[in-house]
Design a protein around this motif. Structure first.
Motif, PDB file in Angstrom:
ATOM      1  N   VAL A   1      29.824 -14.499 -42.927  1.00  0.00           N
ATOM      2  CA  VAL A   1      29.398 -15.037 -41.629  1.00  0.00           C
ATOM      3  C   VAL A   1      28.381 -16.132 -41.900  1.00  0.00           C
ATOM      4  O   VAL A   1      27.340 -15.880 -42.526  1.00  0.00           O
ATOM      5  CB  VAL A   1      28.784 -13.940 -40.736  1.00  0.00           C
TER       6      VAL A   1
ATOM      7  N   ALA B   1      36.931 -17.453 -34.091  1.00  0.00           N
ATOM      8  CA  ALA B   1      35.854 -17.152 -35.033  1.00  0.00           C
ATOM      9  C   ALA B   1      34.695 -18.122 -34.912  1.00  0.00           C
ATOM     10  O   ALA B   1      33.712 -18.015 -35.661  1.00  0.00           O
ATOM     11  CB  ALA B   1      36.380 -17.138 -36.461  1.00  0.00           C
TER      12      ALA B   1
ATOM     13  N   ILE C   1      25.264  -5.102 -44.569  1.00  0.00           N
ATOM     14  CA  ILE C   1      25.052  -6.495 -44.164  1.00  0.00           C
ATOM     15  C   ILE C   1      24.005  -7.080 -45.099  1.00  0.00           C
ATOM     16  O   ILE C   1      22.893  -6.560 -45.204  1.00  0.00           O
ATOM     17  CB  ILE C   1      24.586  -6.575 -42.703  1.00  0.00           C
TER      18      ILE C   1
ATOM     19  N   VAL D   1      33.335  -9.916 -45.737  1.00  0.00           N
ATOM     20  CA  VAL D   1      33.455 -10.987 -44.752  1.00  0.00           C
ATOM     21  C   VAL D   1      32.216 -11.876 -44.876  1.00  0.00           C
ATOM     22  O   VAL D   1      31.102 -11.376 -45.084  1.00  0.00           O
ATOM     23  CB  VAL D   1      33.572 -10.420 -43.316  1.00  0.00           C
TER      24      VAL D   1
ATOM     25  N   GLU E   1      35.210 -10.245 -33.776  1.00  0.00           N
ATOM     26  CA  GLU E   1      35.747 -11.175 -34.767  1.00  0.00           C
ATOM     27  C   GLU E   1      35.475 -10.698 -36.190  1.00  0.00           C
ATOM     28  O   GLU E   1      36.324 -10.841 -37.078  1.00  0.00           O
ATOM     29  CB  GLU E   1      35.155 -12.569 -34.555  1.00  0.00           C
ATOM     30  N   VAL E   2      34.306 -10.122 -36.419  1.00  0.00           N
ATOM     31  CA  VAL E   2      33.990  -9.602 -37.753  1.00  0.00           C
ATOM     32  C   VAL E   2      34.941  -8.460 -38.100  1.00  0.00           C
ATOM     33  O   VAL E   2      35.488  -8.398 -39.210  1.00  0.00           O
ATOM     34  CB  VAL E   2      32.517  -9.129 -37.822  1.00  0.00           C
TER      35      VAL E   2
ATOM     36  N   ILE F   1      29.243  -7.494 -45.489  1.00  0.00           N
ATOM     37  CA  ILE F   1      29.167  -8.689 -44.650  1.00  0.00           C
ATOM     38  C   ILE F   1      28.044  -9.550 -45.204  1.00  0.00           C
ATOM     39  O   ILE F   1      26.885  -9.122 -45.267  1.00  0.00           O
ATOM     40  CB  ILE F   1      28.882  -8.319 -43.179  1.00  0.00           C
TER      41      ILE F   1
ATOM     42  N   ASP G   1      31.125  -9.225 -32.889  1.00  0.00           N
ATOM     43  CA  ASP G   1      31.521  -7.994 -33.572  1.00  0.00           C
ATOM     44  C   ASP G   1      33.045  -7.831 -33.586  1.00  0.00           C
ATOM     45  O   ASP G   1      33.614  -7.347 -34.579  1.00  0.00           O
ATOM     46  CB  ASP G   1      30.835  -6.772 -32.960  1.00  0.00           C
TER      47      ASP G   1
ATOM     48  N   ASP H   1      34.310 -16.725 -42.945  1.00  0.00           N
ATOM     49  CA  ASP H   1      35.335 -16.166 -42.070  1.00  0.00           C
ATOM     50  C   ASP H   1      34.950 -16.298 -40.605  1.00  0.00           C
ATOM     51  O   ASP H   1      35.817 -16.369 -39.731  1.00  0.00           O
ATOM     52  CB  ASP H   1      35.542 -14.679 -42.388  1.00  0.00           C
ATOM     53  N   VAL H   2      33.644 -16.285 -40.329  1.00  0.00           N
ATOM     54  CA  VAL H   2      33.133 -16.367 -38.963  1.00  0.00           C
ATOM     55  C   VAL H   2      31.985 -17.352 -38.956  1.00  0.00           C
ATOM     56  O   VAL H   2      31.139 -17.347 -39.862  1.00  0.00           O
ATOM     57  CB  VAL H   2      32.656 -14.989 -38.450  1.00  0.00           C
TER      58      VAL H   2
ATOM     59  N   SER I   1      21.803 -10.662 -38.268  1.00  0.00           N
ATOM     60  CA  SER I   1      22.079  -9.481 -39.082  1.00  0.00           C
ATOM     61  C   SER I   1      21.701  -8.209 -38.338  1.00  0.00           C
ATOM     62  O   SER I   1      22.458  -7.225 -38.317  1.00  0.00           O
ATOM     63  CB  SER I   1      21.308  -9.571 -40.411  1.00  0.00           C
TER      64      SER I   1
ATOM     65  N   LEU J   1      24.128  -7.712 -35.286  1.00  0.00           N
ATOM     66  CA  LEU J   1      25.447  -7.282 -35.734  1.00  0.00           C
ATOM     67  C   LEU J   1      25.398  -5.827 -36.197  1.00  0.00           C
ATOM     68  O   LEU J   1      26.309  -5.035 -35.902  1.00  0.00           O
ATOM     69  CB  LEU J   1      25.940  -8.193 -36.863  1.00  0.00           C
TER      70      LEU J   1
END
Length: 544
Positions: free
Chosen positions: A171, A233, A137, A169, A258-259, A5, A256, A205-206, A21, A24
């Motif tokens: 963010v 998102a 992350i 992903v 959505e991730v 991530i 979380d 993505d988010v 971070s 998450l």
């Protein structure tokens, strides 16, 4: 294989990428996943060890002796996972290592370039030592569009291709400002920030949208449309009443979920958030209040004492108490007209933290004396312990010229520079005229505790391990004189050469430590010294 991530930020700094971070990571942990969090810092310093606290905030130290960004403190406090040297990389370290390889001839005559050599080094750092975790992350420091950040963004672009579809992903944290004159939220900064990131090859993505007002559905739809993400998102991130409410708030906003959805994970268990609900219950429904005075040098910038502040809060959580912190400039007590009684008497506890340099030292010594004579709970950390020893030497042991060689030559070096000590790697040696960066006694070291001491009862153990960051030590040759003055050496290094803890058995609560206990305190596991200090302050509050 670990999934990655990548957390970036746009528009402005200080949007909370570090807390995002950490939060998450905590939410994924609460779902049963193993996580590791890493920080990419674009500045050219090798590490923040030589940077002023006013420039960078506190320097966070890991068990293995890395001087790192303060965000790693958030990571540890929220996840309980101890960070390592390998969890923080800077542009300075990358270029230093690449140039060293070039000088050795490792590149076999090739032209050394940002792409591929720098980006490869960044990618190697990101994926190293990640086989035993589910999610990594990676927080990218700075703001998208900064010149310094470009190699890191390019490395992310390449790494997402290397990892394959579904294994990473992005963010992106951005700002949705409220324009008071217009009476509305504005989405254009977010649109431009996402466009900038996308132009560099990374499509988020988010989106985590920091805002002072709730984002209406119509504005979410606009952000989703122009930023090429699903409406779900677009996660709203309002200011939280307390940082430990952030994981709960982000979960409620669907971060979380959505991730995981972006990874294609739809069958994950719901997170177990009881520990975070309990923390917030203790913060919101406290039984009493105490006021702690922190007499320091960098009090104008709270981030300079970030871990210390949080550790005091944790001490309050342990005692279901609200901790009010008074940040007091030590220099105030160095002026002839200073009224130290008015400044310190209302306090329920006095804490003198670590620091470097002579400025404010006499004010710290005066604060130690006040706490000792008035029997106010006292906690000295690193330099604070050293000032407590100098105060005892001067005012009780009759050593009037007692001082530290950190401030210059002195006939009575109660505190002096350590030139050698034992570590797991063997004998460490330092020279007074050597480099400043990375040359201190850094990282976790063991200490043995006196069986009859206060600290032994607090820790409940004969041996401890705590993190250090200092270049000077209390001179063990003054031990007899100081103990004769009532300041007992209750914690020592295993070889009995380095004093680690001093205390006063005849005082309600008076402890000085050479290490930094604040670095190991967690909201769900408050450090015992901070829990004990706040407990003593509560008793003091009932006497006032």
């Amino acid at each position: 294989m670990a999934r990655f991530i990548f957390v970036t930020g746009g528009v402005v700094s200080s949007l909370g990428k570090g807390l995002l971070s950490a939060s998450l990571g905590a939410l994924l942990q609460a779902r049963g996943f193993k996580v590791r969090i890493r920080k990419f810092d674009p500045y050219l310093n090798v590490d923040p060890g030589t940077m002023s606290p006013y420039q960078h905030g506190e320097v966070y130290v890991t068990d293995d002796g890395a001087e790192t960004d303060l965000d790693l403190g958030h990571y540890e406090r929220f996840t309980g996972v101890s960070s390592k040297q390998s969890d923080n990389i800077t542009t300075g370290r990358i270029y230093r290592d690449i140039i060293a390889k070039e000088r050795r001839g490792d590149y076999l005559g090739a032209t050394v370039q940002v792409v591929p050599h720098v980006t490869n080094a960044i990618k190697d750092f990101a994926v190293a030592d990640t086989d035993d975790v589910d999610f990594v992350i990676c927080e990218i420091g700075g703001t998208v569009g900064d010149i310094e950040s470009l190699p890191f963004i390019e490395a992310i672009r390449q790494l997402r291709n290397d990892l394959g579809r579904g294994n990473s992903v992005s963010v992106h944290t951005t700002l949705v400002p409220w324009i008071k004159a217009a009476g509305e939220l504005k989405t254009k900064p977010t649109q431009h920030s996402v466009r900038e990131l996308s132009s560099l090859g990374v499509q988020p993505d988010v989106l985590l949208c920091r805002t002072e007002k709730e984002i209406p559905d119509s504005e979410r739809e606009k952000i989703a449309l122009f930023c090429n993400v699903p409406k779900s998102a677009v996660i709203e991130a309002l200011d939280a009443r307390n940082i430990y409410d952030v994981p709960l708030s982000y979960h409620a906003g669907g971060l979380d979920d959505e991730v995981l959805r972006a990874f294609g994970i739809v069958d994950a268990t719901e997170p177990e958030l009881a520990v975070w609900n309990d923390i917030m219950d203790r913060i919101d429904h406290y039984d009493s209040e105490v006021t702690i005075g922190v007499v320091g040098k960098y009090v104008g910038l709270p981030d300079a004492y970030k871990s210390l502040r949080e550790a005091l809060v944790h001490g309050g959580i342990a005692n279901r108490a609200k901790v009010n912190i008074e940040w007091i400039d030590a220099e105030l007590f160095e002026h002839p007209e200073a009224d130290i009684v008015a400044g310190l008497e209302p306090l329920h506890g006095i804490l003198v933290p670590g620091g470097f340099g002579e400025r404010g030292s006499e004010g710290k010594i005066a604060s130690v004396k006040f706490a000792r004579e008035r029997e106010i709970p006292f906690f000295g950390i690193c330099l604070g312990m050293q000032m407590a020893c100098i105060e005892a030497a001067r005012n009780q042991a009759g050593i009037e010229e007692a001082s530290t060689t950190e401030f210059g030559e002195t006939p009575e070096p109660v505190v002096g520079m350590i030139t050698e000590w034992m570590s797991e790697e063997g004998l460490q040696k330092r020279a007074a005229g050597g480099d400043l960066g990375g040359t201190m006694r850094l990282g976790a070291y063991p200490a043995k505790l006196d069986g009859n001491s206060v600290v032994r009862s607090i820790y409940g153990s004969d041996e401890i391990s705590e993190r250090h960051r200092h270049r000077y030590e209390v001179n063990v040759h003054y031990r007899d004189a100081l103990e004769g003055a009532g300041l007992i050496f209750s914690g020592m290094s295993p070889d009995d050469q380095l004093p680690e803890i001093v205390e006063r058995p005849d005082h309600p609560w008076f402890i000085g430590v050479q290490f930094h206990p604040e670095l190991k305190s967690r909201p769900f596991e408050p450090h015992p010294l901070f829990a004990g200090f706040i407990e003593a302050a509560l008793k003091q509050s009932r006497l006032v």
